[in-house]
Design a protein around this motif. Structure first.
Motif, PDB file in Angstrom:
ATOM      1  N   ARG A  27     -19.971  23.557 -10.933  1.00  0.00           N
ATOM      2  CA  ARG A  27     -20.100  24.773 -11.367  1.00  0.00           C
ATOM      3  C   ARG A  27     -19.249  24.873 -11.927  1.00  0.00           C
ATOM      4  N   GLN A  28     -17.972  24.646 -11.418  1.00  0.00           N
ATOM      5  CA  GLN A  28     -16.632  25.931 -11.704  1.00  0.00           C
ATOM      6  C   GLN A  28     -16.494  24.777 -13.042  1.00  0.00           C
ATOM      7  N   LEU A  29     -16.762  23.943 -13.241  1.00  0.00           N
ATOM      8  CA  LEU A  29     -16.227  23.332 -14.599  1.00  0.00           C
ATOM      9  C   LEU A  29     -17.280  23.608 -16.201  1.00  0.00           C
ATOM     10  N   TYR A  30     -17.657  24.184 -15.598  1.00  0.00           N
ATOM     11  CA  TYR A  30     -19.483  24.391 -16.000  1.00  0.00           C
ATOM     12  C   TYR A  30     -18.256  25.722 -16.390  1.00  0.00           C
ATOM     13  N   TYR A  31     -18.630  26.825 -15.683  1.00  0.00           N
ATOM     14  CA  TYR A  31     -18.075  28.071 -16.299  1.00  0.00           C
ATOM     15  C   TYR A  31     -16.470  27.814 -16.553  1.00  0.00           C
ATOM     16  N   ALA A  32     -15.651  27.436 -16.697  1.00  0.00           N
ATOM     17  CA  ALA A  32     -14.400  26.947 -16.457  1.00  0.00           C
ATOM     18  C   ALA A  32     -14.696  26.544 -18.176  1.00  0.00           C
ATOM     19  N   THR A  33     -14.923  25.713 -18.429  1.00  0.00           N
ATOM     20  CA  THR A  33     -15.524  25.301 -20.132  1.00  0.00           C
ATOM     21  C   THR A  33     -16.033  26.041 -21.024  1.00  0.00           C
ATOM     22  N   LEU A 101     -22.655  27.287 -23.449  1.00  0.00           N
ATOM     23  CA  LEU A 101     -24.391  26.375 -23.117  1.00  0.00           C
ATOM     24  C   LEU A 101     -24.885  26.788 -22.014  1.00  0.00           C
ATOM     25  N   SER A 102     -26.158  25.975 -20.897  1.00  0.00           N
ATOM     26  CA  SER A 102     -26.658  26.651 -19.873  1.00  0.00           C
ATOM     27  C   SER A 102     -25.894  25.488 -19.007  1.00  0.00           C
ATOM     28  N   PHE A 103     -25.833  26.211 -17.837  1.00  0.00           N
ATOM     29  CA  PHE A 103     -25.490  24.618 -16.562  1.00  0.00           C
ATOM     30  C   PHE A 103     -26.217  23.399 -16.719  1.00  0.00           C
ATOM     31  N   ASP A 104     -27.798  23.430 -16.864  1.00  0.00           N
ATOM     32  CA  ASP A 104     -28.665  21.860 -16.945  1.00  0.00           C
ATOM     33  C   ASP A 104     -28.313  21.761 -18.425  1.00  0.00           C
ATOM     34  N   GLU A 105     -27.949  22.362 -19.550  1.00  0.00           N
ATOM     35  CA  GLU A 105     -27.512  21.598 -20.508  1.00  0.00           C
ATOM     36  C   GLU A 105     -25.722  20.767 -20.240  1.00  0.00           C
ATOM     37  N   PHE A 106     -25.819  21.377 -19.698  1.00  0.00           N
ATOM     38  CA  PHE A 106     -23.477  20.962 -19.461  1.00  0.00           C
ATOM     39  C   PHE A 106     -24.007  19.560 -18.494  1.00  0.00           C
ATOM     40  N   ARG A 107     -24.903  19.753 -17.415  1.00  0.00           N
ATOM     41  CA  ARG A 107     -25.530  18.692 -16.563  1.00  0.00           C
ATOM     42  C   ARG A 107     -25.149  16.978 -16.678  1.00  0.00           C
ATOM     43  N   SER A 108     -26.483  17.860 -18.380  1.00  0.00           N
ATOM     44  CA  SER A 108     -27.021  16.766 -18.650  1.00  0.00           C
ATOM     45  C   SER A 108     -26.075  15.702 -19.818  1.00  0.00           C
ATOM     46  N   ARG A 109     -25.442  16.843 -20.048  1.00  0.00           N
ATOM     47  CA  ARG A 109     -23.959  16.086 -21.412  1.00  0.00           C
ATOM     48  C   ARG A 109     -22.923  15.295 -20.334  1.00  0.00           C
ATOM     49  N   PHE A 110     -22.244  15.974 -19.535  1.00  0.00           N
ATOM     50  CA  PHE A 110     -21.228  15.776 -18.977  1.00  0.00           C
ATOM     51  C   PHE A 110     -21.634  15.245 -17.694  1.00  0.00           C
ATOM     52  N   GLY A 111     -22.620  15.329 -17.068  1.00  0.00           N
ATOM     53  CA  GLY A 111     -22.740  15.165 -15.458  1.00  0.00           C
ATOM     54  C   GLY A 111     -22.201  13.916 -15.356  1.00  0.00           C
ATOM     55  N   VAL A 248     -22.785  37.273 -10.341  1.00  0.00           N
ATOM     56  CA  VAL A 248     -21.422  36.839 -10.620  1.00  0.00           C
ATOM     57  C   VAL A 248     -21.586  35.734  -9.412  1.00  0.00           C
ATOM     58  N   GLU A 249     -20.948  34.677 -10.319  1.00  0.00           N
ATOM     59  CA  GLU A 249     -21.382  33.284  -9.268  1.00  0.00           C
ATOM     60  C   GLU A 249     -19.762  33.191  -8.688  1.00  0.00           C
ATOM     61  N   LEU A 250     -19.427  32.982  -7.101  1.00  0.00           N
ATOM     62  CA  LEU A 250     -18.138  32.230  -6.986  1.00  0.00           C
ATOM     63  C   LEU A 250     -17.448  31.901  -7.380  1.00  0.00           C
ATOM     64  N   ALA A 251     -18.211  30.958  -7.789  1.00  0.00           N
ATOM     65  CA  ALA A 251     -17.875  29.769  -8.926  1.00  0.00           C
ATOM     66  C   ALA A 251     -17.330  29.979 -10.979  1.00  0.00           C
ATOM     67  N   THR A 252     -17.276  30.943 -10.603  1.00  0.00           N
ATOM     68  CA  THR A 252     -16.547  31.651 -11.861  1.00  0.00           C
ATOM     69  C   THR A 252     -15.803  31.399 -11.511  1.00  0.00           C
ATOM     70  N   LEU A 253     -14.833  31.416  -9.933  1.00  0.00           N
ATOM     71  CA  LEU A 253     -13.038  31.592  -9.647  1.00  0.00           C
ATOM     72  C   LEU A 253     -13.032  30.474 -10.062  1.00  0.00           C
ATOM     73  N   ALA A 254     -11.743  30.096 -10.238  1.00  0.00           N
ATOM     74  CA  ALA A 254     -10.643  29.416  -9.609  1.00  0.00           C
ATOM     75  C   ALA A 254     -10.747  28.413  -8.283  1.00  0.00           C
ATOM     76  N   PRO A 255     -10.657  27.387  -7.847  1.00  0.00           N
ATOM     77  CA  PRO A 255     -10.447  27.265  -6.578  1.00  0.00           C
ATOM     78  C   PRO A 255      -9.340  27.648  -5.931  1.00  0.00           C
ATOM     79  N   GLU A 256      -8.672  28.085  -6.531  1.00  0.00           N
ATOM     80  CA  GLU A 256      -7.222  28.741  -5.352  1.00  0.00           C
ATOM     81  C   GLU A 256      -7.184  30.385  -5.429  1.00  0.00           C
ATOM     82  N   ILE A 257      -8.357  30.951  -6.505  1.00  0.00           N
ATOM     83  CA  ILE A 257      -8.528  32.280  -6.469  1.00  0.00           C
ATOM     84  C   ILE A 257      -9.629  32.549  -5.176  1.00  0.00           C
TER      85      ILE A 257
END
Length: 281
Positions: A27-33, A101-111, A248-257
């Motif tokens: 999910r973090q990868l999705y938001y960063a993308t 794109l949506s998270f579901d589309e992200f998972r289907s394409r890059f999961g 806003v999901e915590l996953a929008t933050l980078a792991p170090e933040i």
């Protein structure tokens, strides 16, 4: 408009998230993308206005000998420059951001991608840690719990136990409890839910006042219902923000933040925050 989301873009974002040994969730990868794919349309328009205005002013200066043309080009050019500058300074009315794109589309394409540092999406819940740990970190989702558990060592946090909300395990009686959550109705209510069960917790999670603005990836949905009265914990404007359907999901933050929030809470004096002592309603 957004840039095309390609495998190369996703892999580039994964490398940035995993730099220096940090672990991250899908999910973090999705938001960063999505953030990398965004194009700031409003700023682009304003920049174009300024550029066109400067060109018209230069044309006017070239035609300075022709009074009518000089006045026309310089006046129009100045107006465009001012409009562009004001457009860049003006605060947008909308607080949300259109995701590529949506998270579901992200998972289907890059999961199926498995870049270095990625925490497996379907991995088992993280180990709870020692029952007698001095610090217990309670997360509102399994995703956040997995993130914290995977990065405890990298963040140099020792003697901590990680639990997800709803876990059959509970913090030890003398354990210091830190809560990490999304800026959502359920997440913000977690501190009070724990207080109902006799556990005083310190809030290191996201609140609406932390994330309302164009710099955050705000999800805007249908008007929401709060799971409980949050007026003892949040300001009236924050309650209205949640009721409007935003989160806003915590996953929008980078792991170090995200881990910085945990470390900051642990470094504070070991006593409950004032708002955590309030009687749950």
């Amino acid at each position: 408009m957004a840039l095309p989301v390609t495998t190369l873009l996703v892999e580039d974002c994964a490398a940035a998230l995993g730099r220096d040994g940090w672990r991250y969730t899908q999910r973090q990868l999705y938001y960063a993308t999505c953030a990398r794919a965004e194009t700031p349309a409003s700023n682009a328009v304003s920049t174009g206005e300024v550029g066109l205005g400067v060109i018209l002013i230069l044309i006017g200066l070239i035609l300075i000998g022709v009074k009518v043309a000089f006045v026309l080009f310089v006046t129009l050019g100045t107006a465009l420059v001012l409009a562009g500058i004001l457009g860049r300074l003006r605060k947008p009315v909308l607080t949300g951001r259109l995701l590529a794109l949506s998270f579901d589309e992200f998972r289907s394409r890059f999961g199926t991608l498995e870049p270095a540092g990625l925490i497996a999406r379907d991995s088992a819940p993280p180990p709870a840690g020692s029952p007698d740990a001095a610090v217990t970190i309670v997360c509102d989702t399994q995703d956040t719990a997995a993130l914290v558990a995977a990065n405890l060592g990298r963040a140099e946090i020792v003697g901590a136990r990680v639990l997800a909300a709803g876990s059959p395990d509970s913090p030890a009686a003398d354990s210091r409890v830190i809560v990490l959550h999304d800026a959502s109705p359920r997440g913000c209510a977690l501190v009070l839910d724990l207080l109902d069960s006799g556990i005083e917790a310190e809030d290191a999670g996201l609140r609406p006042r932390d994330v309302d603005g164009q710099t955050n990836q705000v999800i805007e949905g249908a008007p929401a219902r709060l799971p409980r009265d949050l007026s003892s914990l949040l300001q009236p404007a924050e309650v209205d923000w949640l009721l409007s359907g935003r989160r806003v999901e915590l996953a929008t933050l980078a792991p170090e933040i995200a881990m910085d929030r945990v470390r900051a809470a642990i470094s504070q004096p070991a006593h409950p925050r004032d708002d955590a002592r309030l009687t749950a309603r």
